[in-house]
Design an enzyme around this catalytic site. Structure first.
Site, PDB file in Angstrom:
ATOM      1  N   ALA A  67      29.563 -67.674  24.455  1.00  0.00           N
ATOM      2  CA  ALA A  67      30.822 -68.440  24.747  1.00  0.00           C
ATOM      3  C   ALA A  67      31.346 -69.188  23.400  1.00  0.00           C
ATOM      4  O   ALA A  67      30.806 -69.094  22.419  1.00  0.00           O
ATOM      5  CB  ALA A  67      30.621 -69.753  25.506  1.00  0.00           C
ATOM      6  N   GLU A 115      23.912 -63.595  28.750  1.00  0.00           N
ATOM      7  CA  GLU A 115      23.801 -63.747  30.313  1.00  0.00           C
ATOM      8  C   GLU A 115      24.751 -62.574  30.662  1.00  0.00           C
ATOM      9  O   GLU A 115      24.658 -62.248  31.952  1.00  0.00           O
ATOM     10  CB  GLU A 115      24.314 -65.198  30.369  1.00  0.00           C
ATOM     11  CG  GLU A 115      23.584 -66.174  30.098  1.00  0.00           C
ATOM     12  CD  GLU A 115      24.137 -67.649  29.914  1.00  0.00           C
ATOM     13  OE1 GLU A 115      25.029 -67.879  29.044  1.00  0.00           O
ATOM     14  OE2 GLU A 115      23.796 -68.376  30.579  1.00  0.00           O
ATOM     15  N   GLU A 135      21.450 -71.738  22.899  1.00  0.00           N
ATOM     16  CA  GLU A 135      22.288 -72.973  23.505  1.00  0.00           C
ATOM     17  C   GLU A 135      21.475 -74.192  23.015  1.00  0.00           C
ATOM     18  O   GLU A 135      22.520 -75.386  22.777  1.00  0.00           O
ATOM     19  CB  GLU A 135      22.548 -72.727  24.941  1.00  0.00           C
ATOM     20  CG  GLU A 135      23.597 -72.042  25.341  1.00  0.00           C
ATOM     21  CD  GLU A 135      23.249 -70.562  25.564  1.00  0.00           C
ATOM     22  OE1 GLU A 135      21.878 -70.077  25.258  1.00  0.00           O
ATOM     23  OE2 GLU A 135      23.958 -69.806  26.225  1.00  0.00           O
TER      24      GLU A 135
HETATM   25  N1  COA Z   1      31.882 -68.740  19.145  1.00  0.00           N
HETATM   26  C1  COA Z   1      33.196 -68.747  18.417  1.00  0.00           C
HETATM   27  N2  COA Z   1      33.082 -68.146  17.459  1.00  0.00           N
HETATM   28  C2  COA Z   1      32.068 -67.269  17.012  1.00  0.00           C
HETATM   29  C3  COA Z   1      30.878 -67.173  17.753  1.00  0.00           C
HETATM   30  C4  COA Z   1      30.931 -67.896  18.986  1.00  0.00           C
HETATM   31  N3  COA Z   1      29.723 -67.937  19.845  1.00  0.00           N
HETATM   32  N4  COA Z   1      30.216 -66.487  17.331  1.00  0.00           N
HETATM   33  C5  COA Z   1      30.476 -66.042  16.121  1.00  0.00           C
HETATM   34  N5  COA Z   1      31.837 -66.397  15.908  1.00  0.00           N
HETATM   35  C6  COA Z   1      32.751 -66.265  14.810  1.00  0.00           C
HETATM   36  C7  COA Z   1      32.395 -66.995  13.730  1.00  0.00           C
HETATM   37  O1  COA Z   1      32.844 -68.421  13.701  1.00  0.00           O
HETATM   38  C8  COA Z   1      33.290 -66.230  12.562  1.00  0.00           C
HETATM   39  O2  COA Z   1      34.518 -66.576  12.598  1.00  0.00           O
HETATM   40  P1  COA Z   1      35.427 -67.032  11.363  1.00  0.00           P
HETATM   41  O3  COA Z   1      35.266 -65.551  10.581  1.00  0.00           O
HETATM   42  O4  COA Z   1      36.774 -67.196  11.738  1.00  0.00           O
HETATM   43  O5  COA Z   1      34.646 -68.147  10.715  1.00  0.00           O
HETATM   44  C9  COA Z   1      33.243 -64.690  13.111  1.00  0.00           C
HETATM   45  O6  COA Z   1      32.748 -65.065  14.590  1.00  0.00           O
HETATM   46  C10 COA Z   1      31.813 -63.876  12.352  1.00  0.00           C
HETATM   47  O7  COA Z   1      30.786 -64.803  12.614  1.00  0.00           O
HETATM   48  P2  COA Z   1      29.650 -65.327  11.590  1.00  0.00           P
HETATM   49  O8  COA Z   1      29.010 -66.259  11.839  1.00  0.00           O
HETATM   50  O9  COA Z   1      30.362 -65.411  10.131  1.00  0.00           O
HETATM   51  O10 COA Z   1      28.808 -64.019  11.334  1.00  0.00           O
HETATM   52  P3  COA Z   1      27.344 -63.846  10.848  1.00  0.00           P
HETATM   53  O11 COA Z   1      26.859 -62.534  10.592  1.00  0.00           O
HETATM   54  O12 COA Z   1      27.383 -64.894   9.747  1.00  0.00           O
HETATM   55  O13 COA Z   1      26.496 -64.563  11.921  1.00  0.00           O
HETATM   56  C11 COA Z   1      25.812 -64.796  14.209  1.00  0.00           C
HETATM   57  C12 COA Z   1      26.373 -64.073  13.267  1.00  0.00           C
HETATM   58  C13 COA Z   1      26.140 -64.262  15.625  1.00  0.00           C
HETATM   59  C14 COA Z   1      24.348 -65.140  14.024  1.00  0.00           C
HETATM   60  C15 COA Z   1      26.624 -66.305  14.118  1.00  0.00           C
HETATM   61  O14 COA Z   1      28.118 -65.948  14.395  1.00  0.00           O
HETATM   62  C16 COA Z   1      26.154 -67.013  15.484  1.00  0.00           C
HETATM   63  O15 COA Z   1      25.291 -67.570  15.363  1.00  0.00           O
HETATM   64  N6  COA Z   1      27.229 -67.272  16.459  1.00  0.00           N
HETATM   65  C17 COA Z   1      26.994 -68.223  17.401  1.00  0.00           C
HETATM   66  C18 COA Z   1      25.956 -67.843  18.498  1.00  0.00           C
HETATM   67  C19 COA Z   1      25.698 -68.611  19.368  1.00  0.00           C
HETATM   68  O16 COA Z   1      25.176 -70.000  19.421  1.00  0.00           O
HETATM   69  N7  COA Z   1      26.008 -68.296  20.757  1.00  0.00           N
HETATM   70  C20 COA Z   1      26.078 -69.256  22.016  1.00  0.00           C
HETATM   71  C21 COA Z   1      27.303 -69.981  22.127  1.00  0.00           C
HETATM   72  S1  COA Z   1      27.109 -71.003  23.741  1.00  0.00           S
END
Ligand code: COA
Length: 261
Positions: A67, A115, A135
């Site tokens: 999300a 999910e 989460e």
């Molecule tokens: N919500 C909003 N934005 C997200 C996102 C999420 N769940 N997951 C990734 N993004 C965005 C990042 O903020 C980033 O945006 P930006 O370029 O404007 O800063 C872009 O997607 C690329 O992600 P980034 O974090 O730079 O890539 P990474 O390779 O360093 O890391 C992940 C990849 C998946 C490990 C990391 O993005 C992450 O932990 N995402 C969240 C996962 C999460 O907690 N999901 C559950 C949400 S309830």
């Protein structure tokens, strides 16, 4: 492509491919993406030329990275409950869709992305796939059915551990614990998904629908009730042209020509 830019749909050979297209945010699910996904399924609901749906993510990094955290950060207790119920309803609709839905997981499937994959009927993954429910690390819990579906799929012990640690599961481990049924190289993922979809799309559409219906009913029913329901659907199919066609084709040593009636 049809529908909005956030979710694209292509149909070929009775297989619809629904692609979540927000790769710059790793296909994170905000309200607009969720509504576009819902609209894509609404459009497919009445299409007789679609027998199987494949859901995947655009780009080579993510299926769906969850999300949209940017949209969640401001939530209140009431809006949080509504956000959860909204996503749950869309994923439940996918789970109860009239035909099989296959998740082709091409990268991160985290939080809401995991999910979403769980709500699909079958999951295939590329070697680049990563599953997880992170989460609790954000101070929340899975809110789109993850606390319900993960344990049903992989068992309580593993589901509890994954949910409470927020750990990521690599593709080979996902295969080992039954979270996915196939792992292939990234370049082969869509071919594998289409191969499975093709096998399902060639079968009797009513039989496929009833099989899904019986399997889902059995999840929440007693054994006796589930058996009764299975027998009812089994009997119901005797009223279909597809049953006659399927059996006649077998006896005549030819391929069946199912009409879904
Ligand atoms: N919500 C909003 N934005 C997200 C996102 C999420 N769940 N997951 C990734 N993004 C965005 C990042 O903020 C980033 O945006 P930006 O370029 O404007 O800063 C872009 O997607 C690329 O992600 P980034 O974090 O730079 O890539 P990474 O390779 O360093 O890391 C992940 C990849 C998946 C490990 C990391 O993005 C992450 O932990 N995402 C969240 C996962 C999460 O907690 N999901 C559950 C949400 S309830």
């Amino acid at each position: 492509m049809t529908e909005t830019l956030l979710v694209g749909t292509e149909v070929a050979d009775r297989i619809a491919t629904v692609t979540i297209q927000r790769p710059e945010k790793l296909n994170a699910l905000n309200r607009e993406v969720l509504d576009a996904l819902d609209a894509a399924f609404t459009a497919l609901e009445s299409r007789d030329d679609v027998g199987v749906v494949i859901v995947t993510g655009a780009g080579d990094r993510a299926f769906v990275a969850g999300a949209d955290i940017g949209a969640l950060v401001e939530m209140s207790p009431l809006s949080g409950k509504e956000i959860s119920a909204h996503g749950q309803a869309i994923f439940r609709r996918i789970e109860r869709f009239r035909c099989p839905v296959i998740a082709a997981v091409n990268g991160f499937a985290l939080g809401g992305g995991c999910e979403l994959a769980l709500a699909c009927h079958v999951r295939v993954a590329s070697t680049a796939a990563r599953f997880g429910l992170p989460e609790v690390g954000l101070g929340i819990i899975p809110g789109y059915g993850g606390t319900v579906r993960l344990s049903r799929l992989i068992g309580l012990g593993r589901a509890v551990e994954l949910t409470l640690t927020g750990a990521q599961v690599k593709a080979d481990e996902a295969l080992r614990i039954g979270l996915v049924t196939h792992v292939v190289e990234p370049a082969e993922l869509m071919d594998k998904a289409r191969e499975l979809a093709g096998a399902m799309a060639s079968k009797g559409p009513l039989a496929i629908r009833m099989a899904l219906e019986a399997i889902h009913h059995a999840q929440d029913a007693s054994t006796d009730e589930a058996m009764r329901y299975e027998a009812s659907l089994f009997g119901l199919l005797a009223a279909s042209d597809d049953m006659r066609e399927g059996m006649t084709a077998f006896l005549e040593k030819r391929k069946p020509d199912f009409r879904g009636a």
